[in-house]
Design a protein around this motif. Structure first.
Motif, short mmCIF file in Angstrom:
data_model
loop_
_atom_site.label_atom_id
_atom_site.label_comp_id
_atom_site.label_asym_id
_atom_site.label_seq_id
_atom_site.Cartn_x
_atom_site.Cartn_y
_atom_site.Cartn_z
N LEU A 191 -1.08 -6.68 4.20
CA LEU A 191 -1.54 -5.72 5.20
C LEU A 191 -0.86 -5.98 6.55
O LEU A 191 -0.51 -5.03 7.27
CB LEU A 191 -3.06 -5.79 5.35
CG LEU A 191 -3.68 -4.85 6.40
CD1 LEU A 191 -3.29 -3.41 6.15
CD2 LEU A 191 -5.20 -5.01 6.41
N TRP A 218 -7.09 -4.26 -0.16
CA TRP A 218 -6.46 -5.40 0.46
C TRP A 218 -7.15 -6.69 0.06
O TRP A 218 -8.36 -6.68 -0.18
CB TRP A 218 -6.48 -5.26 1.99
CG TRP A 218 -5.79 -4.03 2.46
CD1 TRP A 218 -6.36 -2.94 3.05
CD2 TRP A 218 -4.39 -3.73 2.34
NE1 TRP A 218 -5.41 -2.00 3.32
CE2 TRP A 218 -4.20 -2.44 2.90
CE3 TRP A 218 -3.30 -4.42 1.82
CZ2 TRP A 218 -2.95 -1.85 2.94
CZ3 TRP A 218 -2.04 -3.83 1.88
CH2 TRP A 218 -1.89 -2.55 2.44
N GLY A 271 0.77 -1.24 0.00
CA GLY A 271 0.00 0.00 0.00
C GLY A 271 0.80 1.28 0.00
O GLY A 271 0.27 2.34 0.34
N ASP A 324 0.43 -11.92 4.93
CA ASP A 324 -0.51 -11.04 4.25
C ASP A 324 0.12 -9.65 4.11
O ASP A 324 0.73 -9.14 5.06
CB ASP A 324 -1.80 -10.97 5.07
CG ASP A 324 -2.86 -10.11 4.42
OD1 ASP A 324 -2.75 -8.87 4.50
OD2 ASP A 324 -3.80 -10.67 3.83
#
Length: 459
Positions: free
Chosen positions: A286, A397, A104, A284
């Protein structure tokens, strides 16, 4: 409260106000693309991504320049006959971009390659020669360190106490002098050479950032960022050559801390480098973002498997609350304590504490039937998570697209939980047990805590 940033040059917290009150200008040293990204690259880029997001919230517009060093000794050394230096550099650049995007990190406003600014570098070198701070020798050009009385201002060193430059060319007048332009060598590929007034060659590393920051941000800009390992010699040399050429250069120097693995600094020589591709194949994205961004940006970040487990648990708490609240997340105001934390040298740990306190308060409001208070907390949590780029229900996400389905499931479960609570209040234990059994048969676990009943899907 005014925003404050720690300025590495003055070694103190200073009130930050941009040159233009509505437009922050920031230059961050990007990667030298001789090989793929590792966890340290992710941590550094993420620190400045969070800073950029907060500056946008505070001041409006941010122009962020992050360069790509695509010509360098290391790039040339890692090239092969099958993959020329420029092909290697481009392939590695794509790896960096993909890794940054995965967690991100937003693309910079401009991401110039060094090879696209050779004329600007040559112009800056010529200015330094004319000013008496650089000299040509055997087709190369060197910065004359002792001609600039302020050399060492960034790292608070005096030249006599410094390690000399790794350049060992015989044409240097002093071991401390560093290359601005490197004469072409017979063993190097011809397409890694540019014509110049001093002979064919290529730029030195340090001149690249001075020229590119000036080209895209002007002779004076607000923030120069990078990893702590770049302070010397790279940033010290940038500051010296830009100031000696007459440019005001950066008003603030901001450096992020380094990453340690276990109790050791991460380094290739120790063989403990954690590659971004391995990290993102294991966790993951995130979770990686949360784990790498949760510590204060200036601190040394010790990475262990527990770091990611803690990040996953924290995100699960945020996700569960936002799903339980099932309210529109737009329009939430940031709590004053959250803003104060980020205004105080980007205090992300303190800001996260405010976020998680809002999650706890929101869960308590849901459990006591205070729907309006719970929805207000959810909007605040979403606003805070959005600033930090960690909203688990954001569709960007992999798990974000499941938000609507999870919300619908939560609504059904919360209805049954409320029915069970009423049965227990009426001391109808048999009915309460039947409801709990029905929920369990659906693969849902309930946990009665002090702050209410929470559910999770059995793994």
């Amino acid at each position: 409260m005014n925003m404050r940033l720690f300025d590495t040059r003055t070694r103190e917290l200073r009130a930050f106000e941009p040159l233009d009150p509505a437009h922050v200008s920031m230059y961050v040293c990007g990667p030298t693309v001789q090989s793929g990204p590792h966890i340290g690259h992710l941590r550094g880029a993420l620190a400045f991504d969070i800073l950029r997001r907060w500056l946008e919230h505070r001041f409006g517009r941010v122009t962020l320049v992050r360069n790509v060093t695509d010509i360098d000794d290391k790039v040339l050394a890692n090239a092969t006959d099958a993959e020329p230096w420029w092909a290697l550099a481009y392939r590695m650049e794509l790896e960096f971009s993909a890794a940054y995007a995965a967690i991100g990190i937003r693309p910079p406003t401009y991401e110039p390659r060094a090879t696209a600014s050779i004329p600007q570098m040559q112009e800056l070198i010529a200015r330094l020669i004319d000013a008496g701070h650089a000299y040509a020798a055997d087709g190369s050009v060197y910065f004359d360190v002792r001609s600039w009385a302020e050399y060492g201002a960034l790292t608070n060193q005096r030249p006599d106490a410094m390690d000399s430059s790794p350049d060992t060319d015989a044409g240097k007048r002093d071991a401390l002098d560093f290359a601005l332009w490197k004469a072409a060598k017979p063993a190097e590929p011809a397409d890694a050479t540019w014509d110049s007034p001093w002979g064919p060659g290529r730029p030195g590393w340090h001149i690249e950032c001075s020229a590119m920051s000036r080209r895209y941000l002007g002779p004076a800009f607000d923030i120069h960022g990078g990893g702590l390992d770049l302070r010397f010699p790279h940033h010290e040399n940038e500051l010296a050559q830009s100031a000696a050429a007459g440019d005001a250069f950066a008003r603030f120097w901001v450096h992020n801390g380094l990453v340690t693995v276990g109790d050791q600094k991460m380094s290739k020589s120790l063989g403990n480098v954690v590659l971004a591709r391995d990290l993102l194949a294991t966790y993951d994205p995130l979770v990686v973002r949360y784990a790498l961004g949760a510590a204060h940006y200036r601190s040394s970040l010790a990475i262990t498997t527990a770091s990611f487990a803690e990040a996953e648990a924290a995100l699960d708490r945020i996700r569960t609350f936002l799903t339980r609240a099932a309210s529109p997340s737009a329009g939430g105001e940031l709590p004053q304590a959250f803003a104060a934390a980020l205004d105080d040298d980007l205090g992300v740990p303190q800001a996260l504490a405010v976020l998680h306190e809002a999650v706890r308060a929101g869960n308590a409001a849901l459990d006591s039937g205070q729907t309006d208070a719970a929805h207000a907390a959810a909007r605040q949590v979403a606003a805070m998570a959005g600033i930090l780029g960690i909203d688990p229900l954001d569709a960007r996400w992999p798990s974000g697209g499941a938000g609507a389905m999870t919300s619908a499931l939560d609504a059904l479960i919360q209805t049954m939980v409320a029915q069970r609570a009423r049965a227990r209040a009426d001391k109808d234990w048999a009915a309460a047990d039947r409801i709990r059994d029905a929920i369990a048969d659906a693969g849902i676990s309930l946990e009665d805590r002090a702050d209410g009943t929470h559910w999770s899907i059995d793994g």
